[in-house]
Write an enzyme that holds these catalytic residues in place. Structure first.
Site, PDB file in Angstrom:
ATOM      1  CE  LYS A 207     -13.140  -3.572  -5.950  1.00  0.00           C
ATOM      2  NZ  LYS A 207     -13.760  -2.098  -5.386  1.00  0.00           N
TER       3      LYS A 207
ATOM      4  CD  GLU B 149       2.660   0.580  -5.732  1.00  0.00           C
ATOM      5  OE1 GLU B 149       3.174  -0.337  -6.589  1.00  0.00           O
ATOM      6  OE2 GLU B 149       1.996   1.336  -6.876  1.00  0.00           O
TER       7      GLU B 149
ATOM      8  CB  CYS C  94      -0.404   7.378  -2.414  1.00  0.00           C
ATOM      9  SG  CYS C  94       0.966   7.443  -3.026  1.00  0.00           S
TER      10      CYS C  94
ATOM     11  CD  GLU D 141      -3.147   7.249   3.312  1.00  0.00           C
ATOM     12  OE1 GLU D 141      -4.366   6.890   4.581  1.00  0.00           O
ATOM     13  OE2 GLU D 141      -1.811   7.239   2.551  1.00  0.00           O
TER      14      GLU D 141
HETATM   15  P1  NAD Z   1      -9.149   1.398  -0.549  1.00  0.00           P
HETATM   16  O1  NAD Z   1      -7.758   0.962   0.579  1.00  0.00           O
HETATM   17  O2  NAD Z   1     -10.145   1.471   0.574  1.00  0.00           O
HETATM   18  O3  NAD Z   1      -9.464   0.886  -1.583  1.00  0.00           O
HETATM   19  C1  NAD Z   1      -9.016   0.735  -2.808  1.00  0.00           C
HETATM   20  C2  NAD Z   1      -9.417   0.077  -3.334  1.00  0.00           C
HETATM   21  O4  NAD Z   1      -8.929  -1.732  -2.637  1.00  0.00           O
HETATM   22  C3  NAD Z   1     -11.116  -0.300  -3.517  1.00  0.00           C
HETATM   23  O5  NAD Z   1     -11.346  -0.812  -5.252  1.00  0.00           O
HETATM   24  C4  NAD Z   1     -11.694  -1.078  -2.836  1.00  0.00           C
HETATM   25  O6  NAD Z   1     -12.527  -1.214  -3.000  1.00  0.00           O
HETATM   26  C5  NAD Z   1     -10.472  -2.330  -2.183  1.00  0.00           C
HETATM   27  N1  NAD Z   1     -10.858  -2.882  -1.410  1.00  0.00           N
HETATM   28  C6  NAD Z   1     -11.377  -2.529  -0.191  1.00  0.00           C
HETATM   29  N2  NAD Z   1     -11.623  -3.711   0.062  1.00  0.00           N
HETATM   30  C7  NAD Z   1     -11.323  -4.627  -0.068  1.00  0.00           C
HETATM   31  C8  NAD Z   1     -10.975  -6.047  -0.096  1.00  0.00           C
HETATM   32  N3  NAD Z   1     -11.723  -6.699   1.517  1.00  0.00           N
HETATM   33  N4  NAD Z   1     -10.395  -6.877  -0.474  1.00  0.00           N
HETATM   34  C9  NAD Z   1     -10.244  -6.696  -1.900  1.00  0.00           C
HETATM   35  N5  NAD Z   1     -10.182  -5.384  -2.009  1.00  0.00           N
HETATM   36  C10 NAD Z   1     -10.464  -4.185  -1.534  1.00  0.00           C
HETATM   37  O7  NAD Z   1      -8.242   2.515  -0.624  1.00  0.00           O
HETATM   38  P2  NAD Z   1      -9.013   3.783  -1.168  1.00  0.00           P
HETATM   39  O8  NAD Z   1      -9.941   4.928  -0.295  1.00  0.00           O
HETATM   40  O9  NAD Z   1      -9.564   3.592  -2.635  1.00  0.00           O
HETATM   41  O10 NAD Z   1      -7.947   4.744  -1.392  1.00  0.00           O
HETATM   42  C11 NAD Z   1      -6.421   5.696  -0.502  1.00  0.00           C
HETATM   43  C12 NAD Z   1      -6.135   4.981   0.138  1.00  0.00           C
HETATM   44  O11 NAD Z   1      -4.910   4.624  -1.277  1.00  0.00           O
HETATM   45  C13 NAD Z   1      -4.376   5.828   1.225  1.00  0.00           C
HETATM   46  O12 NAD Z   1      -3.999   4.873   2.373  1.00  0.00           O
HETATM   47  C14 NAD Z   1      -3.369   6.314   0.459  1.00  0.00           C
HETATM   48  O13 NAD Z   1      -2.313   6.493   0.537  1.00  0.00           O
HETATM   49  C15 NAD Z   1      -3.437   5.167  -0.412  1.00  0.00           C
HETATM   50  N6  NAD Z   1      -2.954   5.432  -1.909  1.00  0.00           N
HETATM   51  C16 NAD Z   1      -1.793   4.652  -2.116  1.00  0.00           C
HETATM   52  C17 NAD Z   1      -0.553   4.623  -3.228  1.00  0.00           C
HETATM   53  C18 NAD Z   1       0.428   4.672  -3.073  1.00  0.00           C
HETATM   54  O14 NAD Z   1       1.320   3.991  -3.893  1.00  0.00           O
HETATM   55  N7  NAD Z   1       1.345   3.601  -1.969  1.00  0.00           N
HETATM   56  C19 NAD Z   1      -0.809   5.481  -4.192  1.00  0.00           C
HETATM   57  C20 NAD Z   1      -2.522   6.105  -3.734  1.00  0.00           C
HETATM   58  C21 NAD Z   1      -2.986   5.758  -2.950  1.00  0.00           C
HETATM   59  O1  6OD Z   2       3.558   7.955 -10.475  1.00  0.00           O
HETATM   60  C1  6OD Z   2       2.843   6.965  -9.988  1.00  0.00           C
HETATM   61  O2  6OD Z   2       3.400   5.862 -11.050  1.00  0.00           O
HETATM   62  C2  6OD Z   2       2.770   6.032  -8.610  1.00  0.00           C
HETATM   63  N1  6OD Z   2       1.931   5.201  -8.077  1.00  0.00           N
HETATM   64  C3  6OD Z   2       2.194   7.024  -7.946  1.00  0.00           C
HETATM   65  C4  6OD Z   2       1.586   6.783  -7.160  1.00  0.00           C
HETATM   66  C5  6OD Z   2       0.459   8.193  -6.728  1.00  0.00           C
HETATM   67  C6  6OD Z   2      -0.229   8.377  -5.674  1.00  0.00           C
HETATM   68  O3  6OD Z   2      -1.596   8.643  -5.261  1.00  0.00           O
END
Ligand code: NAD
Ligand code: 6OD
Length: 486
Positions: A178, A254, A288, A390
């Protein structure tokens, strides 16, 4: 008009309800196309296809046959590099210069990185003396978990989705992906690649839509999904954890971060500036692992702030395809509103705006896009919301510190624990400070330098579990002990 359909059992499928939503290009807010939203029938069909693919040719393949097929997927992504690049840059607005170095190469590499781990990782074996004077042999045997739900965000769409799909498939599972509603294109295109490479139908499926009351929630609630791997916001991670508790399904989360950069007076200043320019501003700050809190030792504070300001002033904003452009828009109008609300809050909380803080004038062609200025602040109190929440935008706050103990305490004073970046030429200090960081990844004199064999994940509210290398094996396989009485 371009259409983004669900990819189920090897075929592109429209939404049965007829529900679609817009996909817009954040560079100028133009319409790219319409996305078919998956409802209950599509999600059920995708999970069923993934489940029955486990029984078909995919489930019968040897590990080396699977690896060969996935190597071919990696090659095919590279052969269709420009199509992936254009699709990713339209969805996100990111410059080609960035996506051609980070997103697309890693999107391909994620299908290869796991092969060596799988081929070379032993399982445990023990010989046991038994009461009858004889013995038994125990050995570990790994099997795929089954259908894995992969829920991914919009900031590095192909990279973060394949980071999970690569190992999941290498271990013999099937997936239902998804992707974020903001960035449907590359996950959809990957369906074509899977078919071209001969990956059996139902192994890779994509359902489009939103989270709550849509494809995301339907997918995580489906009892035939055996594990859920998620990247996104911490609050969404909590919701997914609740969904996964029904039927005791495994999760890998993550999540968000508010990562510190620690700059010591004994750093190489050129490297620290170059690295912080990337860690704070690359991908318009939407990484992130990015550093929104920078702590600089007082004796070099003024120099650091003025050099980082000069670096920001030189960033070239513009159209993604311009090879000189290094800074694009945010992903959407909605995210622009969120980031600008923090720009306003920073001023209300008493920040000094060193540079930026607003919306750039981009000219008539681009003004409707999701542009914001790269921004540096100083002068905020440690409890300011801007320092603790954040933002996920191209901004950072810089604060002076006086001692190592002080900066360690400041860096760890957060509910998050994803990454920390330390700049010092003193290796004893580097390892001492890195060991004290409450994070999943600590970089020294580098940032986002990734070795895919290593553990990746977050501490505290930044996530649960580790993926990468042998750690991915733990999540993507079921480890069974076989005990044979000899
Ligand atoms: P988000 O949590 O809003 O959405 C992520 C995904 O989850 C999307 O596909 C969304 O449609 C889905 N989703 C949302 N609510 C859901 C539910 N109730 N059930 C199932 N799926 C659901 O995040 P975003 O805005 O897309 O991304 C930004 C965030 O992601 C930031 O907080 C960032 O730090 C984090 N992030 C973390 C990492 C990591 O590796 N730790 C990497 C990239 C981004
Ligand atoms: O490098 C990766 O494997 C990874 N998961 C990076 C995450 C980046 C966050 O925005």
């Amino acid at each position: 008009m371009k259409e983004f359909k669900n990819f189920i059992n090897g075929e592109y499928v429209s939404s049965a309800s007829g529900k679609t939503f817009e996909n817009r290009n954040p560079v100028n807010n133009s319409l790219i196309g319409m996305v078919h939203e998956a409802g209950e029938p599509e999600v059920v069909a995708a999970v069923a296809a993934a489940k029955s693919a486990m029984e078909g040719p995919w489930g019968k393949m040897t590990q080396s046959e699977r690896i060969k097929l996935l190597d071919r997927v990696a090659e095919r992504i590279n052969e269709r590099f420009d199509e992936f690049l254009i699709a990713e840059c339209k969805d996100t607005g990111k410059p080609h210069k960035i996506a051609s170095h980070i997103d697309i190469p890693r999107g391909a590499a994620n299908f290869k990185a796991f092969s060596d781990t799988l081929a070379n990782h032993p399982t445990e074996a023990f010989k046991l003396d038994t009461p009858d004077g004889k013995s038994a042999v125990n050995y570990g045997h790994r099997t795929p978990k089954g259908v894995i739900a992969v829920i991914s965000p919009w900031n590095l769409p192909l990279l973060l989705m394949t980071w999970k799909v690569g190992p999941a498939l290498a271990c013999g599972n099937t997936v239902v992906v998804k992707p974020s509603e903001e960035t449907p294109a590359t996950a959809t295109l990957l369906g074509e690649v899977m078919n071209e490479c001969g990956v059996p139908k139902g192994v890779y499926n994509v359902v489009h839509g939103f989270g709550p009351n849509s494809a995301g929630a339907l997918l995580t609630a489906n009892p035939d999904v055996r594990a859920i791997t998620f990247t996104g916001e911490t609050r969404t991670g909590e919701t997914i954890m609740r969904a996964a508790s029904v039927g005791l399904r495994n999760i890998s989360l993550e999540c968000g971060g508010k990562n510190p950069g620690l700059v010591f007076a004994d750093c190489d200043m050129d490297k620290a500036i170059e690295g912080t320019m990337r860690s704070a501003f690359v991908n318009c700050g939407q990484v992130c692992l990015g550093t929104e809190r920078i702590y600089v030792e007082r004796s070099i504070f003024e120099e650091f702030v003025s050099r980082l300001k000069a670096g920001v002033a030189k960033l070239k904003l513009g159209q993604p395809e311009d090879p000189n452009v290094d800074f694009g828009p945010l992903v959407s109008q909605k995210h622009k509103e969120k980031v600008l609300s923090y720009y306003r809050l920073a001023v209300e909380e008493g920040a000094t705006v060193v540079i930026g803080g607003g919306v750039p004038e981009m000219g008539a062609e681009l003004n409707a896009g999701a542009w914001v200025e790269p921004t540096i602040w100083t002068g905020l109190a440690d409890d300011a919301r801007v320092i603790n929440e954040e933002i996920f935008g191209p901004c950072c706050h810089i604060r002076p510190f006086d001692t190592e103990e002080e900066v360690i305490a400041l860096a760890n004073d957060t509910k998050y624990g994803l990454s920390a970046t330390i700049w010092t030429e003193n290796l004893s200090r580097a390892s001492r400070v890195a060991e004290k960081m409450e994070v999943g990844i600590a970089w020294v004199n580098s940032w986002f330098l990734r070795d895919l064999r290593t553990a990746f994940g977050g501490a505290k509210e930044s996530g649960i579990g580790r993926e990468g290398g042998t750690h991915g094996l733990e999540f993507y396989t079921e480890l069974k002990n076989i005990c044979i009485k000899l």
